[in-house]
Design an enzyme around this catalytic site. Sequence first.
Site, mmCIF file in Angstrom:
data_model
loop_
_atom_site.group_PDB
_atom_site.id
_atom_site.type_symbol
_atom_site.label_atom_id
_atom_site.label_comp_id
_atom_site.label_asym_id
_atom_site.label_seq_id
_atom_site.Cartn_x
_atom_site.Cartn_y
_atom_site.Cartn_z
ATOM 1 N N ASP A 34 -1.791 2.370 -2.096
ATOM 2 C CA ASP A 34 -2.294 3.256 -3.153
ATOM 3 C C ASP A 34 -3.802 3.041 -3.317
ATOM 4 O OD1 ASP A 34 -2.467 4.937 -5.312
ATOM 5 O OD2 ASP A 34 -1.195 3.756 -6.647
ATOM 6 N N ASP A 60 -7.266 5.617 -1.892
ATOM 7 C CA ASP A 60 -8.355 6.173 -2.714
ATOM 8 C C ASP A 60 -9.703 5.711 -2.163
ATOM 9 O OD1 ASP A 60 -6.471 7.314 -4.491
ATOM 10 O OD2 ASP A 60 -7.646 6.786 -6.258
ATOM 11 N N ASP A 102 -7.888 -7.908 0.776
ATOM 12 C CA ASP A 102 -9.270 -7.960 0.265
ATOM 13 C C ASP A 102 -10.257 -7.725 1.405
ATOM 14 O OD1 ASP A 102 -8.283 -10.381 1.224
ATOM 15 O OD2 ASP A 102 -9.228 -11.633 -0.309
HETATM 16 C C1 LIG Z 1 2.709 6.839 -9.592
HETATM 17 C C2 LIG Z 1 1.388 7.295 -9.119
HETATM 18 C C3 LIG Z 1 0.495 7.568 -10.255
HETATM 19 C C4 LIG Z 1 0.905 6.463 -7.993
HETATM 20 C C5 LIG Z 1 -0.354 6.892 -7.292
HETATM 21 O O1 LIG Z 1 -1.453 6.708 -7.751
HETATM 22 C C6 LIG Z 1 -0.253 7.490 -5.969
HETATM 23 O O2 LIG Z 1 0.836 7.666 -5.441
HETATM 24 O O3 LIG Z 1 -1.313 7.777 -5.375
HETATM 25 MG MG LIG Z 2 -2.967 6.714 -6.213
#
Ligand SMILES: CC(C)CC(=O)C(=O)O
Ligand SMILES: [Mg+2]
Length: 352
Positions: A242, A246, A218
Site C-alpha cells: 500500500d 503511493d 525501508d
Molecule cells: C483500505 C484502503 C483505504 C487501503 C488503501 O489505501 C489501498 O488499497 O490503496
Molecule cells: Mg493506498
Amino acid sequence: MKIAIFSGDGIGSEVTREAVRVLEALKLPGLTLLEGDVGAAAYHRHGRPLPAETLDMARVSDAILFGAVGDPSCDNLERHLRPEQAVLGLRSELGLFANLRPATVFAGLEDLSGLRPELARAIDLLIVRELNGDVYFGDKGMRETADGQREGWDMMSYSEGEVRRIAHSGFLAARKRGSKLCSVDKANVLETSQLWRDVMIEVAAEYPDVELTHMYVDNAAMQMVKNPGQFDVVVTGNLFGDILSDLASMCVGSIGLLASASLGERQTEYGTFGLYEPIHGSAPDIAGLGKANPMATILSVAMMLRHSFGDEDQACKVETAVARALSDGVRGGDLGGDLGTEAIGDAVLERL
Ligand SMILES: CC(C)CC(=O)C(=O)O
Ligand SMILES: [Mg+2]
Ligand SMILES: NC(=O)C1=CN([C@@H]2O[C@H](COP(=O)(O)OP(=O)(O)OC[C@H]3O[C@@H](n4cnc5c(N)ncnc54)[C@H](O)[C@@H]3O)[C@@H](O)[C@H]2O)C=CC1
C-alpha cells in the site's frame, strides 16, 4: 458480460463516470452495467458500507469497476461501519488476494516526476501486493494498560499458504516481464516477514528462470527514489505494498495515473474475475470540484479488459488513448495543468 460499477465516495464517482464513458465507447458486445452502493454513500442509505445487495451484485458479475471510498464525516464511526470496510470487505469476501499495481512513465511526463527525468524514464515496474492478509485483517482493538493508558493494537500475521499463493502470483508475473522478482519485507525485525522470506525462497525453486532478490522495506522505499529502474516485479505484503505503491505513483508523476487489478482464483466464462480501481482514495480535498484526474480509473478499465475479458486489443486501445492524450499535453491539476475531470475524459475518448 456483466460489470458491477461501485463508484463510492468523493472523487470516486467523478473518475468512475469518465471510465464508464470509455467503457461504453468500446461497444463491447453483450455488455451489461450494474450499479451498486459502497462506502459512505452506502452507509447513509443502508446503514452499512458494504450492503448485502452490493456483495450479491459483485458475486453475479464478471468484473467490478471500483472508484474509491472514504469520507471525513465517517472517520469517527465504529470501524466496521467506516466506508473503507467496503473495499476491504470486497477484497476478502471475494478472495481477491493478488493486487497488481503497474507503474510506468508515460512519454512526456519525465519532467513531472518527483525524480530527475533520467531516473523517471527508466521506471517500468509492477508491484504485486498481497491483499487478503497482514495487519489489515488481523484482530485489532483498544485496551487499557496496567498503568491506565489507552493502548491500540493490531495483529500482524501471514500464514504459509497466504504467502505461497502470492509468491506464485509474483513469480508468474515476473516470468511474463523481465524475470526479476524483488521480495520486500522486514525480516530483520518481524516474524511475519521471516516466514514471508522463507516461503519466497522455497517457491523460487519452482521458477529457476526468475531471479529472486530480497530487500527490507525501508531500503526499498529509498531505492525506489534512488534508482527505480532496478525494479521489475516487486512482491510484498498488504501494508508495505500500500505504502510503496503511493510512493511509486509520485515517481511516475501523479497518483492520478496508477491503476490496479485485484485478482483471485475465480474464473468466469470470459477470464479471471477481478476488481479494478485506481490506487488513490476519495480525495476529499478536491471532491466535487471536477478536478480529479480520471486516467488511473480509465487505465483500470484497460486492466479489466486484459485480465477479466482476455481482450488485449481493447486493453491496448485504451492504454494508447491515454498515452496519446498525455503526449499531446493533456494535463489535469495533478500534472500542473488546468483540465478538469470531464475534459480529460473527453481527450481520452477523442483518441480511442
Ligand atoms: C483500505 C484502503 C483505504 C487501503 C488503501 O489505501 C489501498 O488499497 O490503496
Ligand atoms: Mg493506498
Ligand atoms: N481504495 C480506496 O477506496 C481508498 C480509499 N482511501 C480513503 O480516501 C480518503 C482520502 O485519503 P487520502 O489519504 O487523502 O488519499 P487520496 O489518495 O484520496 O488523496 C491523496 C492526495 O492525492 C490527491 N489525489 C488523489 N487522487 C487524485 C486524482 N485522481 N487526481 C488528482 N489528485 C488526486 C488528493 O487530492 C490528495 O491531495 C480516506 O478516507 C481514505 O481512507 C484511501 C486510499 C484508497
